[in-house]
Scaffold this active site. Structure first.
Site, PDB file in Angstrom:
ATOM      1  CB  SER A 106      -0.976  -0.077   1.188  1.00  0.00           C
ATOM      2  OG  SER A 106      -1.958   0.911   1.110  1.00  0.00           O
ATOM      3  CG  ASP A 137      -7.266  -2.037  -4.024  1.00  0.00           C
ATOM      4  OD1 ASP A 137      -7.795  -1.150  -3.317  1.00  0.00           O
ATOM      5  OD2 ASP A 137      -6.074  -2.353  -3.949  1.00  0.00           O
ATOM      6  CG  HIS A 183      -5.875  -1.484  -0.416  1.00  0.00           C
ATOM      7  ND1 HIS A 183      -5.308  -1.129  -1.620  1.00  0.00           N
ATOM      8  CD2 HIS A 183      -5.104  -0.907   0.551  1.00  0.00           C
ATOM      9  CE1 HIS A 183      -4.246  -0.358  -1.394  1.00  0.00           C
ATOM     10  NE2 HIS A 183      -4.108  -0.219  -0.084  1.00  0.00           N
TER      11      HIS A 183
HETATM   12  C1  MLT Z   1      -1.540   6.005  -0.134  1.00  0.00           C
HETATM   13  O1  MLT Z   1      -1.900   7.031   0.406  1.00  0.00           O
HETATM   14  O2  MLT Z   1      -0.354   5.686  -0.279  1.00  0.00           O
HETATM   15  C2  MLT Z   1      -2.620   5.112  -0.631  1.00  0.00           C
HETATM   16  O3  MLT Z   1      -3.831   5.743  -0.557  1.00  0.00           O
HETATM   17  C3  MLT Z   1      -2.644   3.825   0.082  1.00  0.00           C
HETATM   18  C4  MLT Z   1      -2.830   4.003   1.552  1.00  0.00           C
HETATM   19  O4  MLT Z   1      -3.957   4.048   2.032  1.00  0.00           O
HETATM   20  O5  MLT Z   1      -1.846   4.093   2.234  1.00  0.00           O
END
Ligand code: MLT
Length: 204
Positions: free
Chosen positions: A102, A152, A183
């Site tokens: 992520s 996702d 996700h």
């Molecule tokens: C991010 O901000 O990198 C993406 O939205 C994934 C997350 O939730 O961290």
């Protein structure tokens, strides 16, 4: 940067760089490194940003909307940290594979977008396209595994395919693996990533 380093038994193996998701820390992905390569050294880093107490690797303006200026600054900061860590812990800076989930996968993708020599490869669990409208460095010889979820809510299937194309057009060797999931990081995709890693037989 706050981190843990565990020296591996085989110095010829790549160093695995672990990058957690939003709200995680440097301990989260240690079990993944064990699954991928239990002989490799591991450097696991905590993101320097705190979003309401949740560690991240760069700032965002909203969910899925990145603060590009901060992303660029933090990507450079992480790269410098990796250069210093390679000297401090005596590992081969040119033999590093990132494993990110992520937000951690997004900063790993950003390293590949901005710093040609930062990584030899990457396992990216649920990454997004970190930036658009820039020319990527030549990524010939880089091996990239992307795990994406068909449902996702944070990263659409189109965006996962777009990221694959961007890396392919920069000459990287890319495998896109799909899970019928959202996700979350699944056991099945970790198993596929480990299999992919072993098939490439990474050495110095
Ligand atoms: C991010 O901000 O990198 C993406 O939205 C994934 C997350 O939730 O961290």
């Amino acid at each position: 940067m706050k981190h843990v380093f565990n020296k591996g038994k085989d110095p010829k193996k790549p160093t695995l760089l672990l990058l957690h998701g939003t709200g995680g820390n440097e301990l989260d992905l240690l079990p993944l490194a064990e699954r991928i390569d239990d002989q490799a050294s591991v450097l696991s880093v905590r993101g320097n940003i705190s979003e309401n107490g949740m560690p991240r690797f760069f700032k965002r303006l909203a969910e899925g909307v990145f603060d590009e200026e901060d992303l660029i600054y933090r990507t450079n900061e992480l790269n410098q940290f990796l250069n210093d860590a390679a000297k401090d812990y005596s590992f081969d800076r040119n033999n590093m594979i990132a494993v990110g989930y992520s937000n951690g996968a997004n900063i790993a993708a950003s390293l590949l977008f901005h710093e040609q020599d930062a990584l030899k490869g990457a396992i990216l669990h649920h990454p997004m396209v970190p930036r658009r409208g820039i020319i990527l460095p030549d990524l010939t010889g880089k091996a990239i595994f992307i795990a994406a979820g068909t449902n996702d809510p944070i990263c659409s299937s189109e965006e996962s395919t777009e990221l694959q194309s961007l890396f392919r057009n920069a000459n990287a060797n890319v495998k896109l693996h799909w899970e019928n999931s959202g996700h979350q990081l699944t056991h099945a995709e970790v198993a596929s990533a480990s299999e992919w890693y072993r098939s490439l037989n990474f050495k110095e």
